[in-house]
Write a protein that holds these residues in place. Sequence first.
Motif, mmCIF file in Angstrom:
data_model
loop_
_atom_site.group_PDB
_atom_site.id
_atom_site.type_symbol
_atom_site.label_atom_id
_atom_site.label_comp_id
_atom_site.label_asym_id
_atom_site.label_seq_id
_atom_site.Cartn_x
_atom_site.Cartn_y
_atom_site.Cartn_z
ATOM 1 N N ASN B 48 18.165 0.856 38.066
ATOM 2 C CA ASN B 48 17.440 1.900 38.782
ATOM 3 C C ASN B 48 17.617 3.256 38.113
ATOM 4 N N THR B 51 15.515 3.325 34.761
ATOM 5 C CA THR B 51 14.077 3.449 34.979
ATOM 6 C C THR B 51 13.700 4.751 35.665
ATOM 7 N N GLY B 52 14.705 5.562 36.012
ATOM 8 C CA GLY B 52 14.396 6.853 36.610
ATOM 9 C C GLY B 52 14.089 6.784 38.088
ATOM 10 N N TYR B 53 14.450 5.679 38.738
ATOM 11 C CA TYR B 53 14.192 5.570 40.175
ATOM 12 C C TYR B 53 15.208 6.380 40.965
ATOM 13 N N ILE B 54 16.462 6.319 40.545
ATOM 14 C CA ILE B 54 17.475 7.164 41.180
ATOM 15 C C ILE B 54 18.216 7.945 40.093
ATOM 16 N N ALA B 55 18.946 8.959 40.507
ATOM 17 C CA ALA B 55 19.655 9.786 39.543
ATOM 18 C C ALA B 55 21.079 9.310 39.413
ATOM 19 N N PRO B 72 10.841 13.027 32.275
ATOM 20 C CA PRO B 72 10.661 11.741 32.954
ATOM 21 C C PRO B 72 9.364 11.037 32.575
#
Lengths: 287, 319
Positions: B48, B51-55, B72
Amino acid sequence: MVSIFKKEIRAYFTQMTGYLFLMFMILLTGIYFALYCVYAQSPQYQAVLSGVTIVFFIMIPTLTMRLFAEEVRHKTDQLLYTSPLSVGKIVIGKFLAATALFLFGLLITGLFPLLLSRYGSLPTGQIMGAFFGFFLLGASFIAVGLFISVLTDNQIISAVATFAVLFVFFMMDFIAISMPATTLASLVFLALIILGVAFVMYNSTKNVFAAAAVALVGFLAAGGIYLYNNLIFDGFIIKTLQWFSLYSRYGYFVNGIMNTSDVVYYVTFALVFIYLTVNVIEKRRWR
Amino acid sequence: MVVLIEVRNLSKTYGQHKALDCISFSVAAGEIVGFLGPNGAGKTTTMNIITGYIAATEGEVVINGADIVAEPEAAKSNIGYLPDTPPVYGDMRLDEYLDFVADIKNVKKSERPEMLSRIKESVRIEDMSKRLIKNLSRGYRQRVGLAQAMVGNPKVIIMDEPTIGLDPKQIIEMRDVVKKLGKKHTVILSSHIMQEVSAVCDRVMIINKGKIVASDTLEKLSAGLTSGRRMQARIKGGKEQIISAFKDAPIIKSLTADVSREPGTWDVVLSGDENIDIREAVFKCMAKNNLPILLMKSLDMTLEEIFLQITGGSAEEEK
């Protein structure tokens, strides 16, 4: 942005929400139209729209409750947030889709005054103003609903919370006049606002000094103004809440008065909530 | 060797719980890398974040030269992601869905029909084009999820537990698809199933309790944990006879024969020095003594054993 817009519009009409919303909007407007114009034999169509604003807080949540809550529930948000689309475009696309559906419904109800115009002369300016104000008010409320939808993954909670918040907006004028008007109460209210801003500051930057500085500057400014002219604080709470009242501004449009300040107010109001929505989503990418 | 994904000192904390603890690794173009770890080890969190879904709480991820936090859009355009739940819209038809995905991934209108039909063919969902996704079975939805990740021809495809919930036949099909993908894309996949990772991956990263405990090719991982080559042979004859026969072969360093699974035979575990193939010597030695070999197999450690040894070891250290 266009892709999200198209997807949302399609979703409104493949699930029942779009049809339901349009049906209720036209049905309710029709009922008000029958009572206020047809039975009362009155050309004042703007009164119909004013009546319909009261049921806004039931209609708008049906439009906005699913926007983000559903994505999170079905984990499709992972697709959107890992795609090369920026968060701003996703949010604006969704906002525009909901607003477009609302506008579509509004245009259909435009048939009512057209119908009426065949049988007499209408106060055209006032009705146009009422339509325009109605649209701005609706768009502002959609922005609020959008923001609440991003806070939860449950559509029901999203709808109920939006309903509650919009109800508070509706009651704002009544709440405002029942507030204490003394200087002391005003100062306490102001202090709470300053502390609130400082807390938000701390929450997003995690910097104690920045938050403390904001609070300090706020208190100094408030104290300075108090020493300079303490009359400003008379009825400060009431003035503030009334300034925030979306419905009272709508009244000007109905009377055919189109103030730039009111238009700017509604647009800003919607933009602030869109901005907040973007920030809530972006926050997961912050450290 | 071009490094496509560079992960530096990645940490993620949820309140008091440390989900990732200073993870660093890099993935080269064309590799198939498997994340292996027990449930809750931090595989999904890592994916995650990549893929840049969470930091991440700390650390950075660079994809094809673009930092996932600073740029991003550029970074994400290189990634196709299949999360643990396929991110599909139930009320869309398959074609509508793939078209929408192509839209948000900025695939040109002119390239779409060809690309989408090729993808549908490679994951074998051509027949489902007009079906509503909510009416598809779990296995098909998983394939739709994979198809979605392939749209736009990203350099990197990341898959979180791609075979979870599939039946054995579908699992094998999925493995074939992943292998095919590995020819054109860089692939990262996670799993808690050993066979899967050992079947498709060039390199394995074992994650446990938020840390990478091992990262290497399967052969090297296996070799590093065993000393010398071991093999098992089933030999027809008496136990004494077999043991004395092996005394003639100095290449055999040790042997044990205490299991008899078939009447009249003994299962012998033999080992020699590292990097020396003892099979031929065993054959000749047995042939000379007229002891038929019925079965012979290498006893290299399976991924399962490696995994248990590594994760078990680190758990003991912490105690």
